[in-house]
Motif scaffolding. Structure first.
Motif, short mmCIF file in Angstrom:
data_model
loop_
_atom_site.label_atom_id
_atom_site.label_comp_id
_atom_site.label_asym_id
_atom_site.label_seq_id
_atom_site.Cartn_x
_atom_site.Cartn_y
_atom_site.Cartn_z
N THR A 179 -1.92 2.21 -10.04
CA THR A 179 -0.86 1.60 -11.04
C THR A 179 -1.37 1.61 -12.33
O THR A 179 -2.66 1.46 -12.68
CB THR A 179 -0.67 0.11 -10.41
OG1 THR A 179 -0.40 0.00 -9.11
CG2 THR A 179 0.15 -0.56 -11.28
N PRO A 235 -6.77 0.58 -0.43
CA PRO A 235 -6.20 1.24 -1.61
C PRO A 235 -5.73 0.26 -2.66
O PRO A 235 -5.23 0.61 -3.86
CB PRO A 235 -4.50 1.35 -0.88
CG PRO A 235 -4.61 0.35 -0.02
CD PRO A 235 -5.98 -0.12 0.32
N PHE A 236 -6.31 -1.12 -2.77
CA PHE A 236 -5.83 -2.16 -3.65
C PHE A 236 -7.01 -2.31 -4.72
O PHE A 236 -8.14 -2.13 -4.54
CB PHE A 236 -5.59 -3.33 -3.19
CG PHE A 236 -4.62 -3.41 -1.93
CD1 PHE A 236 -3.13 -2.69 -2.41
CD2 PHE A 236 -4.90 -3.71 -0.80
CE1 PHE A 236 -2.31 -2.78 -1.05
CE2 PHE A 236 -3.93 -3.56 0.38
CZ PHE A 236 -2.41 -3.14 -0.04
N ALA A 295 0.96 -1.26 0.01
CA ALA A 295 -0.06 -0.13 -0.13
C ALA A 295 1.02 1.31 -0.22
O ALA A 295 0.40 2.43 -0.53
CB ALA A 295 -0.92 -0.12 1.09
N ALA A 328 3.05 3.62 -6.60
CA ALA A 328 2.09 2.74 -7.53
C ALA A 328 2.85 2.76 -9.04
O ALA A 328 2.06 3.04 -9.87
CB ALA A 328 0.80 3.59 -7.50
N HIS A 330 -1.84 -1.25 -6.02
CA HIS A 330 -2.25 0.00 -5.68
C HIS A 330 -3.07 0.49 -6.98
O HIS A 330 -2.79 0.41 -7.95
CB HIS A 330 -1.14 0.95 -5.24
CG HIS A 330 -1.65 2.09 -4.83
ND1 HIS A 330 -2.25 3.41 -5.35
CD2 HIS A 330 -1.62 2.70 -3.46
CE1 HIS A 330 -2.67 4.25 -4.53
NE2 HIS A 330 -2.28 3.95 -3.17
N LYS A 331 -4.02 1.25 -6.59
CA LYS A 331 -5.19 1.39 -7.41
C LYS A 331 -4.62 2.35 -8.41
O LYS A 331 -5.21 2.71 -9.49
CB LYS A 331 -6.48 2.11 -6.89
CG LYS A 331 -5.92 3.34 -5.90
CD LYS A 331 -7.46 3.89 -5.26
CE LYS A 331 -7.03 5.11 -4.45
NZ LYS A 331 -8.29 5.78 -3.63
#
Length: 310
Positions: A250, A110-111, A78, A82, A247-248
């Motif tokens: 990325t 956060p993923f 997290a 990212a 991580h979102k």
């Protein structure tokens, strides 16, 4: 003129760096558990395939500790950049439970999933010397006797399902404790009466163990006569899976390459051999299907909360 050429060269170098193709440096797959279990073995197969496909080092990093939080491995993913160079190999508890138990780095979640690739052959087991040999006998025994449960963390999905199944069956565990590893030695030592673990970890002593129930929607191929918790209590239909998460923020190209390596790895002879040897379900759920699975699991946790009167 020299200044112009220097400026042009600097711009060209900057553009080259900006357009550098992923991956260009080592990649870490973080497993928040000790080595040796199915998610670790399969993630290593995926890491090897990633390294082979893209020509950069790829390694599994085990970050055990805190089965009920603080999930140090998940926190590491997290808080890493990212950029696709730190990838989480997570069980259902990380995205579903992590945001709910006071871990600041995981709340809000956060993923985002790259994909789900494994359903664990997760079991509730006891030694053959125990005074019960199946779930019904355990329930009857537990109503009048103390039974100690060993698990990976009290808030984790398989433990919560086991607690809920006990309540629905009319008994409760007298004591419970978390372990980093739950294997043949745990039962042989007599530290607990029942363990909640993956079949992989007790395969070496399976002849000396009673598998009382399995957790999931399907019976395990290696223990076909053992019912699932869902068969015993249909509302407890939780899936115990492992997936790859980033991580979102990325980038999409990194996600696509991680996904491609994972899907190829899961078709390998090593992965297929693992299916035959352990009874694991190995497959690939894309991000949409993975998110739908997570939402379904959240609903089951709502049912569990109602069982506990929360």
């Amino acid at each position: 003129m020299k200044k112009i050429l220097a400026a042009t060269a600097a711009l060209t170098l900057s553009a080259t760096v900006a357009l550098a193709e992923y991956p260009e440096k080592p990649v870490s797959f973080v497993v928040p558990w000790p080595p040796g279990d199915l998610e670790d073995v399969l993630t290593r197969i995926i890491a090897d395939e990633f390294q082979s496909m893209y020509g950069v080092p790829a390694a599994v990093v085990n970050k055990p500790g805190g089965g009920g939080g603080p999930f140090p491995g998940a926190v590491e993913v997290a808080t890493a950049p990212a950029d696709g160079y730190t990838i989480g190999s997570f069980v259902v508890g990380v995205p579903v439970i992590g945001p709910e138990i006071g871990i600041a780095e995981l709340n809000p979640n956060p993923f985002e999933p790259i994909g789900i690739f494994l359903t664990y052959p997760f079991v509730i087991a006891s030694s053959k010397s125990a005074p019960f040999s199946n779930w019904e006998e355990l329930a009857a025994y537990g109503k009048d006797n103390d039974v100690a449960l060993g698990h990976f963390g009290s808030v984790l999905p398989p433990t919560q399902v086991t607690f809920a199944a006990a309540v629905e069956s009319g008994f409760d565990f007298a004591s419970e404790a978390a372990f980093d590893a739950l294997d043949c030695n745990t039962l042989a030592s007599g530290d607990v009466d029942v363990i909640n673990t993956t079949l992989q970890l007790i395969l070496p002593c399976l002849d000396d163990v009673n598998v009382l129930a399995s957790i999931g929607s399907e019976r395990i191929a290696l223990t076909p006569d053992t019912p699932t918790v869902q068969e015993l209590h249909p509302s407890l239909n939780l899936a115990l899976w492992n997936g790859l998460f980033v991580h979102k923020d990325t980038p999409a190209d990194a996600r696509e390459k991680i996904s491609a390596a994972a899907q190829k790895a899961l078709q390998s002879d090593k992965a297929q051999k693992l299916i035959a040897e352990t009874g694991a379900l190995i497959y690939w759920q894309d991000p949409d299907a993975a998110n739908a699975q997570i939402e379904s699991d959240k609903q089951t946790f709502g049912v569990i909360a109602q069982i506990f009167g929360e």
